[in-house]
Design an enzyme around this catalytic site. Structure first.
Site, PDB file in Angstrom:
ATOM      1  N   ARG A 104       0.855  -1.178   0.000  1.00  0.00           N
ATOM      2  CA  ARG A 104       0.000   0.000   0.000  1.00  0.00           C
ATOM      3  C   ARG A 104       0.897   1.236   0.000  1.00  0.00           C
ATOM      4  O   ARG A 104       1.738   1.390   0.879  1.00  0.00           O
ATOM      5  CB  ARG A 104      -0.875  -0.056   1.260  1.00  0.00           C
ATOM      6  CG  ARG A 104      -1.873   1.038   1.433  1.00  0.00           C
ATOM      7  CD  ARG A 104      -3.122   0.939   0.613  1.00  0.00           C
ATOM      8  NE  ARG A 104      -3.923  -0.250   0.830  1.00  0.00           N
ATOM      9  CZ  ARG A 104      -5.033  -0.531   0.158  1.00  0.00           C
ATOM     10  NH1 ARG A 104      -5.466   0.275  -0.791  1.00  0.00           N
ATOM     11  NH2 ARG A 104      -5.711  -1.616   0.394  1.00  0.00           N
ATOM     12  N   THR A 108      -0.416   7.784  -1.464  1.00  0.00           N
ATOM     13  CA  THR A 108      -1.659   7.755  -2.247  1.00  0.00           C
ATOM     14  C   THR A 108      -2.672   6.770  -1.657  1.00  0.00           C
ATOM     15  O   THR A 108      -3.856   6.822  -2.002  1.00  0.00           O
ATOM     16  CB  THR A 108      -1.371   7.296  -3.695  1.00  0.00           C
ATOM     17  OG1 THR A 108      -0.885   5.942  -3.630  1.00  0.00           O
ATOM     18  CG2 THR A 108      -0.343   8.172  -4.362  1.00  0.00           C
ATOM     19  N   ASP A 200       8.650 -11.284  13.161  1.00  0.00           N
ATOM     20  CA  ASP A 200       8.492 -11.157  11.710  1.00  0.00           C
ATOM     21  C   ASP A 200       8.506 -12.550  11.087  1.00  0.00           C
ATOM     22  O   ASP A 200       9.528 -13.242  11.102  1.00  0.00           O
ATOM     23  CB  ASP A 200       9.631 -10.299  11.134  1.00  0.00           C
ATOM     24  CG  ASP A 200       9.401 -10.010   9.659  1.00  0.00           C
ATOM     25  OD1 ASP A 200       9.342 -10.979   8.860  1.00  0.00           O
ATOM     26  OD2 ASP A 200       9.254  -8.844   9.291  1.00  0.00           O
ATOM     27  N   ASP A 203      11.127 -13.182   8.271  1.00  0.00           N
ATOM     28  CA  ASP A 203      12.490 -13.286   8.803  1.00  0.00           C
ATOM     29  C   ASP A 203      12.677 -14.612   9.548  1.00  0.00           C
ATOM     30  O   ASP A 203      13.729 -15.240   9.442  1.00  0.00           O
ATOM     31  CB  ASP A 203      12.781 -12.126   9.753  1.00  0.00           C
ATOM     32  CG  ASP A 203      13.080 -10.852   8.991  1.00  0.00           C
ATOM     33  OD1 ASP A 203      13.414 -10.931   7.796  1.00  0.00           O
ATOM     34  OD2 ASP A 203      12.965  -9.765   9.600  1.00  0.00           O
TER      35      ASP A 203
HETATM   36  N1  URA Z   1       4.152  -9.275   9.808  1.00  0.00           N
HETATM   37  C1  URA Z   1       4.890 -10.112  10.555  1.00  0.00           C
HETATM   38  O1  URA Z   1       5.664 -10.913  10.021  1.00  0.00           O
HETATM   39  N2  URA Z   1       4.768 -10.063  11.899  1.00  0.00           N
HETATM   40  C2  URA Z   1       3.928  -9.233  12.519  1.00  0.00           C
HETATM   41  O2  URA Z   1       3.833  -9.262  13.747  1.00  0.00           O
HETATM   42  C3  URA Z   1       3.159  -8.354  11.718  1.00  0.00           C
HETATM   43  C4  URA Z   1       3.287  -8.390  10.368  1.00  0.00           C
END
Ligand code: URA
Length: 209
Positions: A104, A108, A200, A203
């Site tokens: 996103r 915009t 994440d 990751d």
């Molecule tokens: N994306 C992720 O990988 N972890 C989060 O906590 C939020 C978005």
């Protein structure tokens, strides 16, 4: 919560707890993600329609159930969605796969697509959109918009964790798309991470941090 199915199968919940632990290694995280996605796939396809097919067993002819309609589509939201694909394809090897890369634009607020590949006839298929985390909902909302623009109208959204804020945003944008998740967590923090969450997801599955 209307339109949200929390998959609380004990095996799903157990595996999710190990995935949340910060000391879980990349290798274990990836293996658990594959296992849990097979279980999630089982639940998200629980009510698929069946039709009867005439077959012959070694004993006699019978009408036996087979899946109705065209092959399913699993639509992965890049990049973390890819982590769910392997386990799901183990269960539904003939499913078609779509990849959607979208973000996103902060200024915009338009959904910017940087990658899109999907099978033909999206309009005739059930599309299961996958992303491990429904956080703000921004990328999920945008990805579903892009799939709808290509004709998809029978969609489900599958994730591992959802934040209440993301569910609200997603349902406002796509009230017709049911959400399946292993957990609705407490909230989003000011950086858009799900709390308590698992960090994440991209990751953790790819070892990029
Ligand atoms: N994306 C992720 O990988 N972890 C989060 O906590 C939020 C978005």
């Amino acid at each position: 919560m209307d339109g949200v199915t929390v998959i609380n199968h004990p095996l799903v919940q157990h595996k999710l707890t190990i995935m949340r632990k910060k000391e879980t290694s990349t290798a274990s995280f990836r293996r658990l993600l594959r296992e849990i996605s097979t279980l999630l796939c089982y639940e998200v396809t629980r009510d698929l329609e069946l039709t009867q097919q005439r077959i012959e067993t070694p004993m006699e002819e019978i009408d036996a159930p087979v899946l109705e309609g065209k092959k399913l589509v699993f639509a992965s939201i890049l990049r973390a969605g890819n982590g769910l694909l392997e386990g799901m394809l183990e269960l539904v090897p003939s499913a078609r796969v779509s990849h959607v890369g979208v973000y996103r634009d902060h200024e915009t607020l338009e959904a910017v697509e940087y990658y899109f590949k999907a099978p033909e006839n999206l309009a005739e298929r059930l599309v299961i959109v996958v992303d491990p985390m429904l956080a703000t909902g921004n990328s999920s909302i945008a990805a579903v918009e892009k799939l709808k623009e290509r004709g998809a109208h029978n969609l489900r959204f599958l994730c591992l964790l959802a934040a209440p804020e993301g569910i609200k945003n997603f349902q406002e944008a796509h009230p017709d798309v049911p959400i399946f998740t292993a957990s609705v967590d407490s909230h989003l923090n000011d950086k858009g991470y799900i709390v308590p969450g698992l960090g994440d997801a991209g990751d953790r599955m790819y070892g990029t941090k």
